[in-house]
Design an enzyme around this catalytic site. Structure first.
Site, PDB file in Angstrom:
ATOM      1  CB  VAL A  75     -54.017   4.657  37.374  1.00  0.00           C
ATOM      2  CG1 VAL A  75     -53.150   5.916  37.386  1.00  0.00           C
ATOM      3  CG2 VAL A  75     -54.792   4.557  36.070  1.00  0.00           C
ATOM      4  CB  CYS A  76     -50.582   5.392  40.555  1.00  0.00           C
ATOM      5  SG  CYS A  76     -49.303   6.083  41.633  1.00  0.00           S
ATOM      6  CB  THR A  77     -50.329   2.666  44.579  1.00  0.00           C
ATOM      7  OG1 THR A  77     -51.347   3.645  44.790  1.00  0.00           O
ATOM      8  CG2 THR A  77     -48.957   3.306  44.755  1.00  0.00           C
TER       9      THR A  77
END
Length: 285
Positions: A75-77
């Protein structure tokens, strides 16, 4: 395929782990390879990308863990962690739109999709910003349990829209609301009032009190899009909202949003959404 999910938070040594927001999670020590067999590994992101250089040991563990899991996701970074582990080399992947260029710069072997909500490439799934993790989770549930249950979960979570993986994470109208005093924000405010009418590039330029050439240059600088593409995005976003109303036909929506006919609307959706209007509606109604 699981009948239920046994969700565990794990960390290198176990115990309480503080998140970037200050919330503390109780975690278990890293599981054995046997315990990871057939599981889904979900890697969260970090606000401090500089930390990546200090966690090579975690990258080694992730690489080995992926060999025994059913699938690995981020998720995300969290995509940066997978990339550090060498798991994204040669694959398509995404992360938060503000970090996609940095992901590409650091890891040039990745095929970074800058505007995707989530991307699946083989056994690896990556998603955009934090809220896109919900879309990713629903997609995983749909793969495991079927679309009906995934939609029930979405409704239970009061998630209005179960977005397809190809949908962009960057919204022209949202950008206009955030950057209302920017050139593209002012142009969008003017265009939104005229979506049901034919609007030429010359009319846009006149409304902004600039030449057509300056219009192209300034919009490209702020958004990377041409005036025609920016107008198309605004029309597609307006159509997306109207598609949530079953009483409106696709023909009616195409006329209200300035596409003229259903063919032009389908063509615009294929360019910007990678799905047809009917496919989009089926996911949200």
């Amino acid at each position: 395929m699981p009948n239920t999910y046994d969700i565990r938070a794990v960390s290198q040594s176990g115990g309480l782990v503080s998140s970037s927001s200050g919330v503390r999670l109780d975690s278990e020590p890293l599981p054995s390879w046997d315990d990871l067999q057939g599981s889904t590994l979900l890697v969260p992101g970090t606000q401090c990308l500089s930390n990546l250089d200090a966690i090579q040991e975690l990258g080694v563990w992730l690489n080995t863990a992926h060999q025994v899991t059913r699938r690995t996701s981020s998720v995300c970074t969290g995509a940066f962690l997978l990339a550090t582990a060498g798991l994204l080399d040669g694959l398509r992947a995404t992360t938060h739109w503000m970090d996609t260029k940095e992901l590409q710069r650091r890891f040039p072997r990745i095929k970074v999709e800058e505007d995707a909500i989530y991307v699946r490439d083989g056994r690896i799934w990556t998603s955009a910003g934090i809220s896109a993790g919900i879309d990713l989770a629903l997609a995983l549930v749909e793969e495991d349990m079927g679309r009906t249950l995934a939609m029930r979960v979405a409704h239970r979570l009061v998630v209005y829209l179960k977005r397809p993986g190809g949908q962009r994470q960057y919204s022209a109208e949202l950008y206009a609301q955030i950057e209302e005093n920017s050139f593209s924000g002012r142009l969008s405010a003017w265009l939104i009032q005229r979506l049901d009418s034919a609007v030429s590039v010359e009319e846009m330029a006149e409304a902004m009190a600039v030449s057509a050439r300056t219009l192209h240059r300034q919009l490209a600088k702020e958004s990377g899009l041409t005036p025609a593409a920016w107008l198309r995005r605004l029309r597609v976003e307006a159509a997306c909202r109207l598609l949530a109303h079953p009483s409106l036909s696709i023909k009616q929506i195409s006329q209200r949003c300035g596409f003229g006919d259903e063919y032009n609307m389908r063509r615009a959706f294929n360019i910007d959404m990678r799905v047809t209007p009917s496919e989009y509606r089926a996911r949200i109604v």
